[in-house]
Scaffold this motif. Sequence first.
Motif, PDB file in Angstrom:
ATOM      1  N   ALA A 126      99.690 124.271   6.893  1.00 19.55           N
ATOM      2  CA  ALA A 126      98.492 124.133   5.896  1.00 19.55           C
ATOM      3  C   ALA A 126      97.114 124.140   6.830  1.00 19.55           C
ATOM      4  O   ALA A 126      96.290 124.860   7.133  1.00 19.55           O
ATOM      5  N   GLU A 127      97.274 123.053   7.540  1.00 17.62           N
ATOM      6  CA  GLU A 127      95.916 122.510   8.315  1.00 17.62           C
ATOM      7  C   GLU A 127      95.896 123.716   9.408  1.00 17.62           C
ATOM      8  O   GLU A 127      94.628 123.832   9.989  1.00 17.62           O
ATOM      9  N   LEU A 128      97.033 123.814  10.087  1.00 16.62           N
ATOM     10  CA  LEU A 128      97.052 124.817  11.329  1.00 16.62           C
ATOM     11  C   LEU A 128      96.293 126.254  10.920  1.00 16.62           C
ATOM     12  O   LEU A 128      95.799 126.680  11.832  1.00 16.62           O
ATOM     13  N   GLU A 129      96.547 126.503   9.719  1.00 15.14           N
ATOM     14  CA  GLU A 129      96.051 127.816   9.239  1.00 15.14           C
ATOM     15  C   GLU A 129      94.836 127.818   9.214  1.00 15.14           C
ATOM     16  O   GLU A 129      94.018 128.840   9.691  1.00 15.14           O
ATOM     17  N   VAL A 130      94.097 126.597   8.960  1.00 15.75           N
ATOM     18  CA  VAL A 130      92.616 126.607   8.861  1.00 15.75           C
ATOM     19  C   VAL A 130      92.034 126.593  10.144  1.00 15.75           C
ATOM     20  O   VAL A 130      91.311 127.476  10.219  1.00 15.75           O
ATOM     21  N   LEU A 131      92.754 125.771  11.013  1.00 15.11           N
ATOM     22  CA  LEU A 131      92.278 126.112  12.610  1.00 15.11           C
ATOM     23  C   LEU A 131      92.401 127.336  13.113  1.00 15.11           C
ATOM     24  O   LEU A 131      91.497 127.757  14.081  1.00 15.11           O
ATOM     25  N   GLU A 132      93.502 128.173  12.813  1.00 21.98           N
ATOM     26  CA  GLU A 132      93.605 129.385  13.346  1.00 21.98           C
ATOM     27  C   GLU A 132      92.470 130.281  13.110  1.00 21.98           C
ATOM     28  O   GLU A 132      92.316 131.273  13.826  1.00 21.98           O
ATOM     29  N   ALA A 133      91.800 130.099  11.952  1.00 23.73           N
ATOM     30  CA  ALA A 133      90.802 131.016  11.537  1.00 23.73           C
ATOM     31  C   ALA A 133      89.535 131.040  12.662  1.00 23.73           C
ATOM     32  O   ALA A 133      88.987 131.981  12.701  1.00 23.73           O
ATOM     33  N   TYR A 134      89.819 130.036  13.547  1.00 25.33           N
ATOM     34  CA  TYR A 134      88.374 129.847  14.266  1.00 25.33           C
ATOM     35  C   TYR A 134      89.000 130.166  15.658  1.00 25.33           C
ATOM     36  O   TYR A 134      88.177 130.099  16.804  1.00 25.33           O
ATOM     37  N   LEU A 135      90.143 130.225  16.185  1.00 27.77           N
ATOM     38  CA  LEU A 135      90.885 130.651  17.411  1.00 27.77           C
ATOM     39  C   LEU A 135      90.959 132.215  17.485  1.00 27.77           C
ATOM     40  O   LEU A 135      91.273 132.888  16.736  1.00 27.77           O
ATOM     41  N   PRO A 136      90.758 132.507  18.683  1.00 30.16           N
ATOM     42  CA  PRO A 136      91.009 133.981  19.125  1.00 30.16           C
ATOM     43  C   PRO A 136      92.443 134.434  18.882  1.00 30.16           C
ATOM     44  O   PRO A 136      93.171 133.528  18.892  1.00 30.16           O
TER      45      PRO A 136
END
Length: 186
Positions: A126-136
């Motif tokens: 769940a945390e990774l999904e939040v972070l991936e919103a900011y990654l290319p």
Amino acid sequence: REGGRVPRTAAGSQRRRGAGGEGGGHVAIIAPGAGAGWDDHPMSDLKQQISTDLTTAMKARDKVTSSTLRMVMTAIQNAQVAGDAAKELTDDEVLAVITKEGKKRRDAIAEYEKAGRAELAAAEQAELEVLEAYLPQQLSDAELESLVAQAVAEAGVTEKSQMGQAMKAAQAKVAGRAEGAELQRR
């Protein structure tokens, strides 16, 4: 104030008294030549977006998003003060911090799954999904293979001992769209 002037420390820094009147409140030490605050160092666009999203998540009482974005903001602030002098990070440097945090989450997910801790792996996911919103957008395997082959050709690598040059060139082309470990496997 002493005689209409702002008191100074021995080093020449100004002392400013916070809220609470003459007898109370906090005292902030401001370096000589420093302005009124953070306006002197404008935030990167990405950091500003994260800050805005954090406020939105807090208002929405989204615990996963708010805790993840707080963690990211802390990591960014730690990166800002690392080294000899504090500095404001560029968007690329903020992106590198987020990428590093994403890698930590992927590693934790793999370890939790290996240990049979599905609930902890789900929390990290769940945390990774939040972070991936900011990654290319991550590169596909075919795109990555193509970029690595192109970097090897451009670097003129003919021996394994020259592979470091090719890796450096490939890393520059990939620019956060794939992890270093993925790059090395190619």
